[in-house]
Design a protein around this motif. Structure first.
Motif, PDB file in Angstrom:
ATOM      1  N   CYS A  70      37.529 -65.149  59.791  1.00  0.00           N
ATOM      2  CA  CYS A  70      38.749 -64.362  59.560  1.00  0.00           C
ATOM      3  C   CYS A  70      38.608 -62.984  60.213  1.00  0.00           C
ATOM      4  CB  CYS A  70      39.022 -64.204  58.068  1.00  0.00           C
ATOM      5  SG  CYS A  70      39.794 -65.631  57.274  1.00  0.00           S
ATOM      6  N   ALA A  71      37.467 -62.364  60.030  1.00  0.00           N
ATOM      7  CA  ALA A  71      37.246 -61.045  60.635  1.00  0.00           C
ATOM      8  C   ALA A  71      37.296 -61.141  62.152  1.00  0.00           C
ATOM      9  CB  ALA A  71      35.904 -60.468  60.181  1.00  0.00           C
ATOM     10  N   ALA A  72      36.727 -62.197  62.701  1.00  0.00           N
ATOM     11  CA  ALA A  72      36.676 -62.340  64.160  1.00  0.00           C
ATOM     12  C   ALA A  72      38.059 -62.502  64.779  1.00  0.00           C
ATOM     13  CB  ALA A  72      35.789 -63.527  64.533  1.00  0.00           C
ATOM     14  N   VAL A  73      39.028 -62.997  64.000  1.00  0.00           N
ATOM     15  CA  VAL A  73      40.386 -63.137  64.531  1.00  0.00           C
ATOM     16  C   VAL A  73      41.305 -62.019  64.026  1.00  0.00           C
ATOM     17  CG1 VAL A  73      40.191 -65.632  64.875  1.00  0.00           C
ATOM     18  CG2 VAL A  73      41.179 -64.753  62.738  1.00  0.00           C
ATOM     19  N   GLY A  74      40.714 -60.994  63.374  1.00  0.00           N
ATOM     20  CA  GLY A  74      41.479 -59.824  62.962  1.00  0.00           C
ATOM     21  C   GLY A  74      42.130 -59.909  61.599  1.00  0.00           C
ATOM     22  N   ARG A  75      41.805 -60.914  60.825  1.00  0.00           N
ATOM     23  CA  ARG A  75      42.349 -61.045  59.459  1.00  0.00           C
ATOM     24  C   ARG A  75      41.369 -60.390  58.484  1.00  0.00           C
ATOM     25  NH1 ARG A  75      43.490 -67.313  58.932  1.00  0.00           N
ATOM     26  NH2 ARG A  75      43.211 -66.708  56.757  1.00  0.00           N
ATOM     27  N   TYR A  76      41.305 -59.055  58.536  1.00  0.00           N
ATOM     28  CA  TYR A  76      40.279 -58.313  57.802  1.00  0.00           C
ATOM     29  C   TYR A  76      40.446 -58.391  56.288  1.00  0.00           C
ATOM     30  CZ  TYR A  76      39.134 -56.531  62.389  1.00  0.00           C
ATOM     31  OH  TYR A  76      38.774 -56.435  63.704  1.00  0.00           O
ATOM     32  N   GLY A  77      41.672 -58.340  55.800  1.00  0.00           N
ATOM     33  CA  GLY A  77      41.893 -58.452  54.360  1.00  0.00           C
ATOM     34  C   GLY A  77      41.411 -59.785  53.830  1.00  0.00           C
ATOM     35  N   ASP A  78      41.753 -60.855  54.535  1.00  0.00           N
ATOM     36  CA  ASP A  78      41.283 -62.191  54.153  1.00  0.00           C
ATOM     37  C   ASP A  78      39.764 -62.271  54.230  1.00  0.00           C
ATOM     38  OD1 ASP A  78      43.900 -63.109  53.766  1.00  0.00           O
ATOM     39  OD2 ASP A  78      44.036 -63.946  55.791  1.00  0.00           O
ATOM     40  N   ALA A  79      39.201 -61.657  55.275  1.00  0.00           N
ATOM     41  CA  ALA A  79      37.745 -61.679  55.448  1.00  0.00           C
ATOM     42  C   ALA A  79      37.061 -61.032  54.259  1.00  0.00           C
ATOM     43  CB  ALA A  79      37.355 -60.954  56.738  1.00  0.00           C
ATOM     44  N   LEU A  80      37.518 -59.842  53.880  1.00  0.00           N
ATOM     45  CA  LEU A  80      36.880 -59.145  52.761  1.00  0.00           C
ATOM     46  C   LEU A  80      37.068 -59.898  51.450  1.00  0.00           C
ATOM     47  CD1 LEU A  80      37.752 -55.480  53.745  1.00  0.00           C
ATOM     48  CD2 LEU A  80      35.489 -56.574  53.800  1.00  0.00           C
ATOM     49  N   GLU A  81      38.237 -60.485  51.264  1.00  0.00           N
ATOM     50  CA  GLU A  81      38.486 -61.271  50.048  1.00  0.00           C
ATOM     51  C   GLU A  81      37.519 -62.453  49.952  1.00  0.00           C
ATOM     52  OE1 GLU A  81      42.044 -64.165  48.607  1.00  0.00           O
ATOM     53  OE2 GLU A  81      42.660 -62.158  49.266  1.00  0.00           O
ATOM     54  N   ARG A  82      37.363 -63.174  51.042  1.00  0.00           N
ATOM     55  CA  ARG A  82      36.471 -64.346  51.055  1.00  0.00           C
ATOM     56  C   ARG A  82      35.017 -63.920  50.884  1.00  0.00           C
ATOM     57  NH1 ARG A  82      39.404 -68.936  50.174  1.00  0.00           N
ATOM     58  NH2 ARG A  82      41.144 -69.021  51.588  1.00  0.00           N
ATOM     59  N   LEU A  83      34.616 -62.864  51.591  1.00  0.00           N
ATOM     60  CA  LEU A  83      33.232 -62.411  51.485  1.00  0.00           C
ATOM     61  C   LEU A  83      32.924 -61.908  50.084  1.00  0.00           C
ATOM     62  CD1 LEU A  83      32.915 -60.740  54.983  1.00  0.00           C
ATOM     63  CD2 LEU A  83      31.717 -62.800  54.204  1.00  0.00           C
ATOM     64  N   ASP A  84      33.852 -61.170  49.474  1.00  0.00           N
ATOM     65  CA  ASP A  84      33.632 -60.698  48.104  1.00  0.00           C
ATOM     66  C   ASP A  84      33.489 -61.860  47.131  1.00  0.00           C
ATOM     67  OD1 ASP A  84      33.563 -57.984  48.690  1.00  0.00           O
ATOM     68  OD2 ASP A  84      35.701 -57.679  48.284  1.00  0.00           O
ATOM     69  N   ALA A  85      34.324 -62.890  47.291  1.00  0.00           N
ATOM     70  CA  ALA A  85      34.228 -64.064  46.412  1.00  0.00           C
ATOM     71  C   ALA A  85      32.889 -64.776  46.601  1.00  0.00           C
ATOM     72  CB  ALA A  85      35.389 -65.020  46.682  1.00  0.00           C
ATOM     73  N   ALA A  86      32.462 -64.909  47.853  1.00  0.00           N
ATOM     74  CA  ALA A  86      31.179 -65.559  48.128  1.00  0.00           C
ATOM     75  C   ALA A  86      30.028 -64.750  47.540  1.00  0.00           C
ATOM     76  CB  ALA A  86      30.992 -65.748  49.632  1.00  0.00           C
ATOM     77  N   ILE A  87      30.058 -63.435  47.740  1.00  0.00           N
ATOM     78  CA  ILE A  87      28.997 -62.571  47.225  1.00  0.00           C
ATOM     79  C   ILE A  87      28.921 -62.670  45.706  1.00  0.00           C
ATOM     80  CG2 ILE A  87      28.288 -60.155  46.926  1.00  0.00           C
ATOM     81  CD1 ILE A  87      29.488 -59.719  49.821  1.00  0.00           C
ATOM     82  N   ALA A  88      30.066 -62.667  45.036  1.00  0.00           N
ATOM     83  CA  ALA A  88      30.083 -62.778  43.570  1.00  0.00           C
ATOM     84  C   ALA A  88      29.423 -64.078  43.119  1.00  0.00           C
ATOM     85  CB  ALA A  88      31.511 -62.684  43.051  1.00  0.00           C
ATOM     86  N   CYS A  89      29.715 -65.160  43.821  1.00  0.00           N
ATOM     87  CA  CYS A  89      29.105 -66.456  43.489  1.00  0.00           C
ATOM     88  C   CYS A  89      27.601 -66.429  43.720  1.00  0.00           C
ATOM     89  CB  CYS A  89      29.751 -67.556  44.320  1.00  0.00           C
ATOM     90  SG  CYS A  89      29.079 -69.201  43.994  1.00  0.00           S
ATOM     91  N   PHE A  90      27.193 -65.900  44.863  1.00  0.00           N
ATOM     92  CA  PHE A  90      25.762 -65.844  45.171  1.00  0.00           C
ATOM     93  C   PHE A  90      25.007 -64.957  44.189  1.00  0.00           C
ATOM     94  CE2 PHE A  90      27.142 -66.581  49.798  1.00  0.00           C
ATOM     95  CZ  PHE A  90      26.948 -67.948  49.703  1.00  0.00           C
ATOM     96  N   GLU A  91      25.596 -63.818  43.830  1.00  0.00           N
ATOM     97  CA  GLU A  91      24.940 -62.936  42.858  1.00  0.00           C
ATOM     98  C   GLU A  91      24.823 -63.615  41.499  1.00  0.00           C
ATOM     99  OE1 GLU A  91      27.309 -59.363  43.158  1.00  0.00           O
ATOM    100  OE2 GLU A  91      25.956 -58.522  44.671  1.00  0.00           O
ATOM    101  N   ARG A  92      25.894 -64.276  41.086  1.00  0.00           N
ATOM    102  CA  ARG A  92      25.885 -64.993  39.803  1.00  0.00           C
ATOM    103  C   ARG A  92      24.763 -66.036  39.766  1.00  0.00           C
ATOM    104  NH1 ARG A  92      30.358 -68.871  39.833  1.00  0.00           N
ATOM    105  NH2 ARG A  92      28.722 -70.139  40.746  1.00  0.00           N
ATOM    106  N   ASP A  93      24.591 -66.742  40.873  1.00  0.00           N
ATOM    107  CA  ASP A  93      23.598 -67.819  40.941  1.00  0.00           C
ATOM    108  C   ASP A  93      22.242 -67.362  41.451  1.00  0.00           C
ATOM    109  OD1 ASP A  93      25.597 -69.436  39.995  1.00  0.00           O
ATOM    110  OD2 ASP A  93      25.961 -70.461  41.888  1.00  0.00           O
ATOM    111  N   LYS A  94      22.073 -66.038  41.588  1.00  0.00           N
ATOM    112  CA  LYS A  94      20.796 -65.444  42.000  1.00  0.00           C
ATOM    113  C   LYS A  94      20.309 -66.002  43.342  1.00  0.00           C
ATOM    114  CE  LYS A  94      19.409 -64.380  37.240  1.00  0.00           C
ATOM    115  NZ  LYS A  94      20.684 -63.917  36.901  1.00  0.00           N
ATOM    116  N   GLN A  95      21.218 -66.055  44.299  1.00  0.00           N
ATOM    117  CA  GLN A  95      20.918 -66.530  45.647  1.00  0.00           C
ATOM    118  C   GLN A  95      20.719 -65.311  46.554  1.00  0.00           C
ATOM    119  OE1 GLN A  95      20.717 -69.848  46.678  1.00  0.00           O
ATOM    120  NE2 GLN A  95      20.850 -70.339  44.502  1.00  0.00           N
ATOM    121  N   ALA A  96      19.521 -64.721  46.489  1.00  0.00           N
ATOM    122  CA  ALA A  96      19.261 -63.456  47.186  1.00  0.00           C
ATOM    123  C   ALA A  96      19.488 -63.569  48.694  1.00  0.00           C
ATOM    124  CB  ALA A  96      17.840 -62.971  46.904  1.00  0.00           C
ATOM    125  N   LEU A  97      19.064 -64.654  49.299  1.00  0.00           N
ATOM    126  CA  LEU A  97      19.225 -64.810  50.747  1.00  0.00           C
ATOM    127  C   LEU A  97      20.700 -64.825  51.121  1.00  0.00           C
ATOM    128  CD1 LEU A  97      18.217 -65.309  53.608  1.00  0.00           C
ATOM    129  CD2 LEU A  97      18.192 -67.747  53.062  1.00  0.00           C
TER     130      LEU A  97
END
Length: 166
Positions: A70-97
């Motif tokens: 999304c970021a690569a095609v200029g959809r920055y709002g969508d990019a940040l939304e998706r990345l934030d959701a992914a980060i929240a999931c990874f943090e919840r599941d203790k996926q440091a990498l």
């Protein structure tokens, strides 16, 4: 991959279809065919949703790549939304990498947008177990510091140390 995708689709194997579609998205992205990569990653995410797997690490990995594309095609709002959701999931599941990988992508988006304070905040994650991912975070930290008018030399030295002689 397309042949395997066709076979999985014909057999109705949604799990395999989701994985293969994600793999094809990665290949397309690596070849610079970002619009196609985004479409495939979004298809894979929709398949993951049908399987009920979007709220776990596998779905979050696909969501990370949707954010990247999304970021690569200029959809920055969508990019940040998706990345934030992914980060929240990874943090919840203790996926440091994966927390670090997704956070690094978020930092790059925020740098592109000139949101330096938010970029700096996004670097506040636990050190991942893989050196080149730590090096990427340090390199991004150096870029943030340079954008703020500082030298960034300390962070860049850390990036070189983390990455090693290779």
């Amino acid at each position: 991959l397309q042949h395997a995708i066709d076979n999985a689709s014909a057999l109705g194997d949604l799990a395999e279809l989701a994985t293969l579609t994600s793999n094809r998205a990665t290949v397309k992205g690596n070849l610079g065919q970002v619009a196609e990569a985004l479409a495939l990653a979004e298809q894979s995410l929709a398949l993951q949703d049908q399987l009920g797997a979007t709220n776990g690490p596998e779905g979050a990995v696909v969501m990370t790549y949707v954010g990247l594309y999304c970021a690569a095609v200029g959809r920055y709002g969508d990019a940040l939304e998706r990345l934030d959701a992914a980060i929240a999931c990874f943090e919840r599941d203790k996926q440091a990498l994966w927390t670090a990988v997704a956070s690094n992508h978020k930092v790059q988006v925020l740098l592109d947008l000139g949101q330096l304070a938010r970029a700096r905040q996004a670097l506040a994650y636990a050190p991942p177990p893989i050196g080149h991912v730590r090096a990427r975070g340090a390199m991004l930290a150096a870029r943030v510091e340079r954008a703020l008018g500082h030298s960034g030399h300390e962070a860049m030295a850390l990036a070189h140390a983390e990455h090693g002689p290779a």
